[in-house]
Write a protein that holds these residues in place. Sequence first.
Motif, PDB file in Angstrom:
ATOM      1  N   ARG A  84       0.840  -1.202   0.000  1.00 44.36           N
ATOM      2  CA  ARG A  84       0.000   0.000   0.000  1.00 44.36           C
ATOM      3  C   ARG A  84       0.876   1.254   0.000  1.00 44.36           C
ATOM      4  O   ARG A  84       0.585   2.235  -0.676  1.00 44.36           O
ATOM      5  N   MET A  85       1.979   1.195   0.739  1.00 44.41           N
ATOM      6  CA  MET A  85       2.894   2.340   0.775  1.00 44.41           C
ATOM      7  C   MET A  85       3.540   2.562  -0.588  1.00 44.41           C
ATOM      8  O   MET A  85       3.692   3.700  -1.050  1.00 44.41           O
ATOM      9  N   GLY A  86       3.913   1.478  -1.257  1.00 47.78           N
ATOM     10  CA  GLY A  86       4.499   1.616  -2.581  1.00 47.78           C
ATOM     11  C   GLY A  86       3.540   2.264  -3.561  1.00 47.78           C
ATOM     12  O   GLY A  86       3.913   3.168  -4.317  1.00 47.78           O
ATOM     13  N   ARG A  87       2.282   1.820  -3.537  1.00 49.99           N
ATOM     14  CA  ARG A  87       1.286   2.396  -4.452  1.00 49.99           C
ATOM     15  C   ARG A  87       1.060   3.876  -4.154  1.00 49.99           C
ATOM     16  O   ARG A  87       0.920   4.687  -5.072  1.00 49.99           O
ATOM     17  N   GLU A  88       1.034   4.222  -2.863  1.00 48.76           N
ATOM     18  CA  GLU A  88       0.770   5.616  -2.501  1.00 48.76           C
ATOM     19  C   GLU A  88       1.896   6.535  -2.929  1.00 48.76           C
ATOM     20  O   GLU A  88       1.657   7.633  -3.446  1.00 48.76           O
ATOM     21  N   TRP A  89       3.156   6.104  -2.772  1.00 53.61           N
ATOM     22  CA  TRP A  89       4.263   6.998  -3.135  1.00 53.61           C
ATOM     23  C   TRP A  89       4.509   7.024  -4.639  1.00 53.61           C
ATOM     24  O   TRP A  89       5.033   8.003  -5.165  1.00 53.61           O
ATOM     25  N   LEU A  90       4.072   5.998  -5.343  1.00 57.39           N
ATOM     26  CA  LEU A  90       4.056   6.083  -6.802  1.00 57.39           C
ATOM     27  C   LEU A  90       3.018   7.127  -7.233  1.00 57.39           C
ATOM     28  O   LEU A  90       3.289   7.988  -8.085  1.00 57.39           O
ATOM     29  N   ARG A  91       1.838   7.058  -6.648  1.00 54.77           N
ATOM     30  CA  ARG A  91       0.797   8.042  -6.956  1.00 54.77           C
ATOM     31  C   ARG A  91       1.256   9.457  -6.600  1.00 54.77           C
ATOM     32  O   ARG A  91       1.075  10.407  -7.377  1.00 54.77           O
ATOM     33  N   LYS A  92       1.863   9.601  -5.430  1.00 51.98           N
ATOM     34  CA  LYS A  92       2.263  10.936  -4.961  1.00 51.98           C
ATOM     35  C   LYS A  92       3.365  11.501  -5.850  1.00 51.98           C
ATOM     36  O   LYS A  92       3.362  12.696  -6.179  1.00 51.98           O
ATOM     37  N   THR A  93       4.306  10.670  -6.231  1.00 52.61           N
ATOM     38  CA  THR A  93       5.379  11.135  -7.109  1.00 52.61           C
ATOM     39  C   THR A  93       4.818  11.569  -8.457  1.00 52.61           C
ATOM     40  O   THR A  93       5.217  12.608  -9.004  1.00 52.61           O
ATOM     41  N   ALA A  94       3.890  10.799  -9.002  1.00 62.00           N
ATOM     42  CA  ALA A  94       3.279  11.159 -10.282  1.00 62.00           C
ATOM     43  C   ALA A  94       2.528  12.482 -10.174  1.00 62.00           C
ATOM     44  O   ALA A  94       2.585  13.323 -11.087  1.00 62.00           O
ATOM     45  N   LEU A  95       1.835  12.700  -9.051  1.00 60.99           N
ATOM     46  CA  LEU A  95       1.106  13.952  -8.864  1.00 60.99           C
ATOM     47  C   LEU A  95       2.068  15.128  -8.728  1.00 60.99           C
ATOM     48  O   LEU A  95       1.832  16.207  -9.281  1.00 60.99           O
ATOM     49  N   GLN A  96       3.152  14.935  -7.995  1.00 60.76           N
ATOM     50  CA  GLN A  96       4.157  15.997  -7.880  1.00 60.76           C
ATOM     51  C   GLN A  96       4.646  16.434  -9.260  1.00 60.76           C
ATOM     52  O   GLN A  96       4.740  17.632  -9.555  1.00 60.76           O
ATOM     53  N   ILE A  97       4.974  15.461 -10.076  1.00 63.94           N
ATOM     54  CA  ILE A  97       5.513  15.769 -11.408  1.00 63.94           C
ATOM     55  C   ILE A  97       4.450  16.420 -12.285  1.00 63.94           C
ATOM     56  O   ILE A  97       4.725  17.383 -13.011  1.00 63.94           O
ATOM     57  N   GLU A  98       3.229  15.934 -12.200  1.00 64.76           N
ATOM     58  CA  GLU A  98       2.140  16.519 -12.994  1.00 64.76           C
ATOM     59  C   GLU A  98       1.943  17.990 -12.628  1.00 64.76           C
ATOM     60  O   GLU A  98       1.818  18.853 -13.514  1.00 64.76           O
ATOM     61  N   ARG A  99       1.919  18.290 -11.337  1.00 63.77           N
ATOM     62  CA  ARG A  99       1.689  19.679 -10.918  1.00 63.77           C
ATOM     63  C   ARG A  99       2.896  20.560 -11.226  1.00 63.77           C
ATOM     64  O   ARG A  99       2.743  21.732 -11.576  1.00 63.77           O
ATOM     65  N   MET A 100       4.084  20.022 -11.077  1.00 65.38           N
ATOM     66  CA  MET A 100       5.286  20.784 -11.430  1.00 65.38           C
ATOM     67  C   MET A 100       5.257  21.156 -12.898  1.00 65.38           C
ATOM     68  O   MET A 100       5.519  22.311 -13.274  1.00 65.38           O
ATOM     69  N   ARG A 101       4.917  20.208 -13.756  1.00 64.73           N
ATOM     70  CA  ARG A 101       4.917  20.472 -15.196  1.00 64.73           C
ATOM     71  C   ARG A 101       3.854  21.510 -15.557  1.00 64.73           C
ATOM     72  O   ARG A 101       4.090  22.378 -16.422  1.00 64.73           O
TER      73      ARG A 101
END
Length: 450
Positions: free
Chosen positions: A329-346
Motif C-alpha cells: 500500500r505504501m508503494g502504491r501511494e508513493w508512486l501516486r504521490k510522485t506522479a502527482l508531484q511531477i504533474e503539478r510541477m509540469r
Amino acid sequence: MAAIRAANSAARARELQNQTIRPPRRTPFIDIMDMAIRGGRRLGTVAPARLEKDHLLEQAMEATGLDDFGDRWFERPMEALLDAVKGEARLNAAGDFSAMKQFHHVLRDRLLAQMWFKRHPEILARPMPRPVVIVGPMRSGTTRLHRLLAGDRRFSHMRSFETISPVPRSDFEEVLDGRREDFRPVLAGRIMKAARLANPRTLSIHPTGPYEPEEELGLLVASMWGMKHEAQWQVPSYGRWCEGESAVPAYRHMANLLRLVGWSQQVSSIRPWILKTPQHMLDLDALLKVFPDARLIFTHRDPHKVVGSAASLAWNQTIIYSDDVDPERMGREWLRKTALQIERMRAARKTIRPERMIDVQYEDMERDWNGTMRRVYRFLELDIEPALPAMEDYMRRARALKRHPHTYSLAEFGLAEGDVRERLDDYVRAFDVPIEGERPRSMAPRSARA
C-alpha cells in the motif's frame, strides 16, 4: 531501447511473483518504548493521548500564557490531519505519545512566533529578495544541491535545529546579548539521537546534524501542512484533502517564519535565501504567489529510483509509529504521490519565464558536480570561485558518509519497473531523464523540453 525496457520490466514482474522481498523491520528500541508507555498508562503515570483540536490548543495556551495563534486558517488542515491520524494512522502507544508531543511543539511555536512579531515589528518588515528555490521530487539530489549552495556565504539558509525549532524561546534577547546559550541546537541534538535509536537507518537515508543546512519543511508543518505528515503517519485522507486546497496561507506563514529565522541569525536581510523541499512540487503556484521573484532550480532523477527511495524513507519512519503498515500500500501511494508531484510541477512551469528556471539532472551531478554547479552559477549570474572551497569540503564529508549507503528496491514495496514506467515514462521523455544503469545518451548537460 523500448523493447529492452519492456523485456526488463516483464522479467521484473516475474521476479516479483516468484519471491517475497520484505523491507527492513524497526529496531527493538521502539518496542521497548511502546511497552513502557503502555505500562505507564495502566499504572496512571503516563497520560493517555488526547488528539483533539480544542484540547491541544488549550494545552499550548496554558503552557505559554499566550493566546494569539496568528492566522487561524491552520485549524482547517489541523482538523483534517487529526481526523486522519485517529481514523487511519493505526498508531501504537509510542506513536500517539509522540504525536501529542509534535502537535504541542508546533502550536507552542505558533504562539511564540506571534509574540516575537509583536515584540519586534521590524521582523515582518525584513525583505526577502530573489530567493533561490530548489524544486524536485523526494530523493532526486535536492539535499546535495542545497548543501552545496548553502556553503556560499552570499546566501542565507536554514539549519537543522531551526527546522526543528524555528521559533526562539521567549528569553532569546539574552542569547543575542551573549548572556545565555540558545537551547534549540541542544534540543535538536537530543531529538536526532532519539531518532537514530528508533531507526539507525535514518542516518544513511538523510545524514544531518544540528547545524547542517536543512530544508524549510518544518516551517510548513507550522501550519499543519505538508508531506512530512504523510511520510511519518498513514494519513491518506489528509494528503488528498491538502491536494484539493490552496497552500497560500501556509506559504505566507512560512515566509514570516523565515524572516524570524533571519532576524534570529542576525544576518543581512539582503542575502537571498536558499530554499528546498519536495513539497514545492505540489505547491509551486502558492510558492510563486508568496515569492514572485524566486529563481527556480529543478532537479530530475530516474523515477524508478525516486519512487523506491521515497517509499523506503516513508516506510522507515512510519514503522516507528505504527505496528500495522502494509509495504505494498505504501508503494502504491508513493508512486501516486510522485506522479502527482511531477504533474503539478509540469503544469506550473508553463507560467514561468524560461530565464527564471534551470534544470539539473541527478546523473550530471553524480558525474561532474563541479561542472554542473558552474552551470548553475552562470544561471544565478554569480562567480562560483569564492564558494568552491566550502563546496569541496562538503563533498569530502558527503563521500565519507556514503560508507553506509541507503539501500532499497521497488520490489520491497510490491512494485515493478513497469508500474513506474507506465505512470512516469512521459516525464522521462519530456525531460530527457537518464535511466540509471543504462548508458547515457549524451555527455552534454541535459535540459528540459517541456
